[in-house]
Design an enzyme around this catalytic site. Structure first.
Site, PDB file in Angstrom:
ATOM      1  N   HIS A  62      85.684  83.111 -62.167  1.00 47.24           N
ATOM      2  CA  HIS A  62      84.366  82.315 -61.667  1.00 47.24           C
ATOM      3  C   HIS A  62      84.229  81.170 -62.643  1.00 47.24           C
ATOM      4  O   HIS A  62      83.865  80.119 -62.268  1.00 47.24           O
ATOM      5  CB  HIS A  62      83.521  83.398 -61.719  1.00 47.24           C
ATOM      6  CG  HIS A  62      82.105  82.592 -60.837  1.00 47.24           C
ATOM      7  ND1 HIS A  62      82.253  81.433 -60.326  1.00 47.24           N
ATOM      8  CD2 HIS A  62      80.899  83.164 -60.410  1.00 47.24           C
ATOM      9  CE1 HIS A  62      81.242  81.375 -59.503  1.00 47.24           C
ATOM     10  NE2 HIS A  62      80.300  82.616 -59.594  1.00 47.24           N
ATOM     11  N   ASP A 100      93.586  77.279 -41.908  1.00 47.08           N
ATOM     12  CA  ASP A 100      94.492  77.493 -40.974  1.00 47.08           C
ATOM     13  C   ASP A 100      95.772  77.160 -41.493  1.00 47.08           C
ATOM     14  O   ASP A 100      96.201  76.252 -41.872  1.00 47.08           O
ATOM     15  CB  ASP A 100      94.294  76.523 -39.941  1.00 47.08           C
ATOM     16  CG  ASP A 100      95.354  76.925 -38.840  1.00 47.08           C
ATOM     17  OD1 ASP A 100      96.163  77.737 -38.656  1.00 47.08           O
ATOM     18  OD2 ASP A 100      95.257  75.915 -37.698  1.00 47.08           O
TER      19      ASP A 100
END
Length: 430
Positions: A148, A373
């Site tokens: 993170h 995608d």
């Protein structure tokens, strides 16, 4: 369900620069949790081969070099940085075969079983880890864990979109920005707000928190769905216009507090992540890669929440977020400069994994999941955070179009008794 590891490889850093580059952690990177965050993306078949996915990943790593770097502490432990172009680092890629069909695990309900679909997040050697879980039907679950302190959710979502485009052979029209000049302190630096005890723990450091007598096994991860129709009903109760996030967060805060059964005079607060990029003046580029999240803290007494309206709770959220503006962000940047020689420890480092009566909230509603995608014809059919072994965490994420009725999915973690009561009143408009 069996998950068999087929291979484990490391994609090295891209072509190194002429010399090793050290990218210092900003004050926002230092505020981020020093841990890996795990997220799962599930795709129906047909999907590209693992070879095609890894080839695209190699290209993506070259564009997002910090993800393949190394997190380093200086000798004085005051100035951590990311080392890029040095030996070591790289991205871990694990490939597995799963002896079942993807539909057998959908939807991705919160469960410790989800941890099998991503590499372990403890004692990791790589800042980015990816696990490609190939199901017998050809479906795929991509389990990703990222340190993170290298990037926030906004940044990581842009990486995911770019990776998908590169697998499809498309050009990237939006490149990551690493320039930190917009974060230079003022001259002279000045603190207009108090950041000790809010963002960082003042010295001397408090004693370590003893292990809690509470058992993490008593924590339940749950997913609750809110349709657009239901959210619209809440909005009709608002005397003023509020965002979907503010309205839903007010509703959740009120009902979670009711389910917890707290003393009426108890103070409850939300630690709410706010994207600082558009709040700087001038705004930071949306492509800035790293962390630029600041926490807002709406607060209220339990009796104010439980007896008040959702509109009252939404207003508290709205007002707290509104206080995170350019002046506050500049004050935090200057705070780091003024205390550059000191060890800065985030207050969150001294918290137990049980936040009750408080909450920690992250919103993924603005992340471009619909743009991820990889080609091949397979559609994104589910995404979720992994199992969270902490109480009081709330994550808002968009329901995918074409799956159910749309709206917002909320992942939250509560003690089991509180979770049972919350489930009963999760859609109460009282």
């Amino acid at each position: 369900m069996e998950v068999h590891v087929v291979s484990s490889t490391v994609i090295p850093q891209g072509l190194p620069p002429t010399e090793n580059t050290k990218i210092p952690l900003t004050v926002f990177d230092m505020l981020a949790a020093d841990m890996h965050i795990a997220v799962l993306h599930a795709y129906m078949p047909p999907m590209p081969t693992n070879t095609a996915l890894k080839d695209g990943l190699k290209k993506a790593v070259g564009l997002f070099p910090t993800l393949a770097g190394q997190l380093v502490e200086n000798d004085d432990h005051c100035r951590p940085y990311i080392s890029v172009g040095d030996n070591g680092g790289g991205v871990l890629v694990v490939e597995t075969n799963v002896g079942s069909e993807l539909l057998d695990i959908l939807p991705l309900e919160p469960s410790p079983e989800l941890e099998r679909f991503h590499p372990p997040i403890d004692e990791t050697q790589h800042l980015l880890q990816i696990q490609l879980n190939r199901f017998s039907c050809g479906g795929l679950v991509i389990g990703l864990t990222a340190q993170h302190r290298v990037a926030d959710g906004k940044a990581m979502s842009s990486f995911f979109v770019a990776w998908g485009k590169l697998v499809r052979g498309l050009q990237i029209d939006s490149f990551p920005v690493y320039d930190q000049t917009m974060l230079i302190p003022r001259d002279p630096p000045r603190c207009d707000h108090d950041h000790w005890g809010i963002e960082f723990q003042p010295l001397p450091l408090p004693p370590s928190i003893p292990p809690s007598t509470l058992n993490s096994n008593k924590i339940r991860n749950m997913r609750v769905h809110y349709s657009w129709e239901f959210i619209s009903k809440i909005k009709t109760q608002m005397p003023r216009k509020h965002s979907t996030f503010e309205v839903l967060m007010g509703h959740l805060w009120k009902n979670i507090t009711r389910a917890r059964g707290l003393d009426p005079d108890t103070l409850t607060q939300i630690r709410l992540s706010v994207n600082g990029r558009p709040r700087l003046r001038p705004p930071a580029p949306s492509e800035y890669f790293g962390n630029m999240v600041i926490n807002a803290y709406p607060r209220a007494r339990v009796k104010e929440l439980t007896k008040g309206s959702v509109a009252d709770a939404a207003r508290l959220v709205h007002d707290a977020v509104g206080r995170i503006e350019d002046g506050y962000i500049r004050s935090l940047i200057d705070f780091r400069a003024i205390n550059s020689g000191d060890v800065l420890v985030p207050v969150t480092d001294f918290e137990e994994p049980f936040l009750c009566p408080n909450l920690e909230v992250d919103s993924w509603l603005g992340f471009p999941f619909h743009e991820v995608d990889f080609g091949g014809g397979g559609n994104l059919c589910a995404f979720a955070s992994s199992w969270v072994p902490a109480e009081g965490v709330v994550i808002l994420m968009p329901s995918l179009p074409g799956i159910g009725e749309g709206g917002v999915d909320v992942m939250l973690t509560l003690f089991q008794d509180h979770a049972r009561l919350f489930r009963e009143i999760s859609h109460s408009l009282d």
